[in-house]
Design an enzyme around this catalytic site. Structure first.
Site, PDB file in Angstrom:
ATOM      1  N   ASP A   1      -7.951  -3.850  -3.824  1.00 40.59           N
ATOM      2  CA  ASP A   1      -9.012  -2.955  -3.334  1.00 40.59           C
ATOM      3  C   ASP A   1      -8.514  -1.515  -3.494  1.00 40.59           C
ATOM      4  O   ASP A   1      -9.008  -0.600  -2.846  1.00 40.59           O
ATOM      5  CB  ASP A   1      -9.287  -3.280  -1.850  1.00 40.59           C
ATOM      6  CG  ASP A   1     -10.606  -2.703  -1.347  1.00 40.59           C
ATOM      7  OD1 ASP A   1     -11.455  -2.340  -2.179  1.00 40.59           O
ATOM      8  OD2 ASP A   1     -10.784  -2.612  -0.123  1.00 40.59           O
TER       9      ASP A   1
ATOM     10  N   ASP B   1       0.843  -1.198   0.000  1.00 42.16           N
ATOM     11  CA  ASP B   1       0.000   0.000   0.000  1.00 42.16           C
ATOM     12  C   ASP B   1       0.878   1.248   0.000  1.00 42.16           C
ATOM     13  O   ASP B   1       2.017   1.222   0.465  1.00 42.16           O
ATOM     14  CB  ASP B   1      -0.912   0.037   1.238  1.00 42.16           C
ATOM     15  CG  ASP B   1      -2.115   0.958   1.031  1.00 42.16           C
ATOM     16  OD1 ASP B   1      -3.223   0.430   0.798  1.00 42.16           O
ATOM     17  OD2 ASP B   1      -1.952   2.196   1.074  1.00 42.16           O
TER      18      ASP B   1
ATOM     19  N   LYS C   1     -11.564  -4.284  -7.127  1.00 41.42           N
ATOM     20  CA  LYS C   1     -12.634  -3.279  -7.022  1.00 41.42           C
ATOM     21  C   LYS C   1     -12.649  -2.474  -8.301  1.00 41.42           C
ATOM     22  O   LYS C   1     -11.605  -2.015  -8.765  1.00 41.42           O
ATOM     23  CB  LYS C   1     -12.341  -2.363  -5.839  1.00 41.42           C
ATOM     24  CG  LYS C   1     -13.258  -1.143  -5.837  1.00 41.42           C
ATOM     25  CD  LYS C   1     -13.452  -0.545  -4.510  1.00 41.42           C
ATOM     26  CE  LYS C   1     -12.229   0.095  -3.919  1.00 41.42           C
ATOM     27  NZ  LYS C   1     -12.468   0.403  -2.500  1.00 41.42           N
TER      28      LYS C   1
END
Ligand SMILES: C[S@@+](CC[C@H](N)C(=O)[O-])C[C@H]1O[C@@H](n2cnc3c(N)ncnc32)[C@H](O)[C@@H]1O
Length: 249
Positions: free
Chosen positions: A149, A109, A189
Site C-alpha cells: 500500500d 515502513d 496500490k
C-alpha cells in the site's frame, strides 16, 4: 471539540461540521470535516483498526481470499498498521478453528509502527539499496502474499510524484518475483498515471489471474486502485525457459 456542531434533521443525516479556526487553513478544515464524517473512519475507530485503509484489504480479501490460514504475508508500506491488523487475524484464523495453521505477517515502513501482536515490524526505506536483502533475511524463506500500500508523500510536482509512484510499484513487484511461492498473490496500490500498461503486461505473463479493483473503501475521488495478481507462475515459467534453452543446444 469546541468547534464542532451537529446539524441535520434525522438521525441518519447527522453530520459533523467544523468551523474554520484561527490559524487553520480552509483545506485543513475540509479534511478534518471529511474525516469526522467518513463512515470508514468512524467504523475503524469503533472496531479498533488503526485507519480506514484496513477496510480496503478486508474488502479485497473478502472478494479474492488470499489471506488464508497459515499464509506468510509481507506488507510493504504498512504504517500505521491497518493491513497488518487484518492479516494477523486472517492468516491465524483468529476467532475460528484454533487448530488451523499459524501464519506470519512481516511489515515494513519508512515510519516507525507501534507494535502489533502477531506481526513482525521493521522501519525501512524499501527503495534503499539493501532493502530486498534485508526483508528476505527477515522473511527467512518464501512468501504466499506480497502486498503493498506504499505511497510517497505528494511533492506537488507532478512529474516527480509520478516517478516516485512508479519506483515504489516496480520495487514491490521485483521483490514479489523474488520471494513469492508458486501460486502466490501480489496485491498493490497503483495510481492512475503510473506505469500502467507495462506493469499489466508483466503481471499477466507471470500470474494466472490479474484483477484491477477499486474496493468500496477506496475514496471515489482518489485515483488509486488495486491490482490483485493471483497464481504466481514463477517456477513454471523458469522451467519452460530452461526447457527452451535445452532445446536450443
Ligand atoms: C497509505 S499508507 C499505508 C497504510 C497501511 N496499509 C495501513 O493499513 O495502515 C502508505 C505508507 O507507505 C509508506 N511508504 C512510502 N514510501 C515508502 C518507502 N520508500 N519505503 C517504505 N514505506 C514507504 C509511507 O510511510 C506510508 O506509511
Amino acid at each position: 471539540m469546541s468547534d464542532k456542531n451537529i446539524s441535520g434533521r434525522g438521525q441518519r443525516e447527522l453530520r459533523v461540521r467544523v468551523k474554520t479556526a484561527k490559524g487553520r487553513k480552509l483545506s485543513s478544515t475540509l479534511w478534518l470535516e471529511r474525516q469526522l464524517n467518513d463512515p470508514y473512519v468512524i467504523r475503524a475507530r469503533k472496531e479498533g483498526y488503526r485507519g480506514r485503509a484496513a477496510y480496503k484489504i478486508l474488502e479485497l480479501d473478502d472478494r479474492y481470499g488470499f489471506l488464508k490460514p497459515g499464509a506468510r504475508v509481507v506488507d510493504l508500506g504498512c504504517a500505521p498498521g491497518g493491513w497488518c491488523q487484518v492479516a494477523v487475524v486472517r492468516v491465524n484464523a483468529l476467532g475460528q478453528n484454533p487448530k488451523k495453521p499459524v501464519g506470519t505477517v512481516l511489515g515494513v515502513d519508512l515510519q516507525e509502527v507501534e507494535p502489533i501482536p502477531g506481526a513482525e515490524l521493521h522501519q525501512l526505506d524499501f527503495l534503499s539499496d539493501d532493502a530486498d536483502a534485508l526483508v528476505k533475511g527477515w522473511l527467512g524463506g518464501r512468501a504466499d502474499v506480497v502486498m503493498s500500500d506504499m505511497a510517497a508523500a505528494a511533492s506537488g510536482h507532478k512529474a516527480t510524484d509520478h516517478l516516485r509512484i512508479v519506483a515504489l510499484i516496480e520495487a514491490a513487484l521485483d521483490f514479489a518475483f523474488d520471494v513469492l511461492e508458486d501460486g502466490g498473490t501480489f496485491v498493490a496500490k497503483v495510481l492512475a498515471g503510473g506505469a500502467e500498461n507495462t506493469m499489466q503486461a508483466t503481471l499477466k505473463k507471470n500470474f494466472r489471474k490479474v484483477a484491477n479493483v477499486k474496493p468500496p473503501a477506496s475514496r471515489s475521488d482518489s485515483s488509486e486502485k488495486f491490482v490483485v495478481a493471483m497464481g504466481y507462475r514463477g517456477r513454471e515459467l523458469a522451467a519452460a525457459a530452461a526447457a527452451d534453452d535445452d532445446a536450443d543446444e
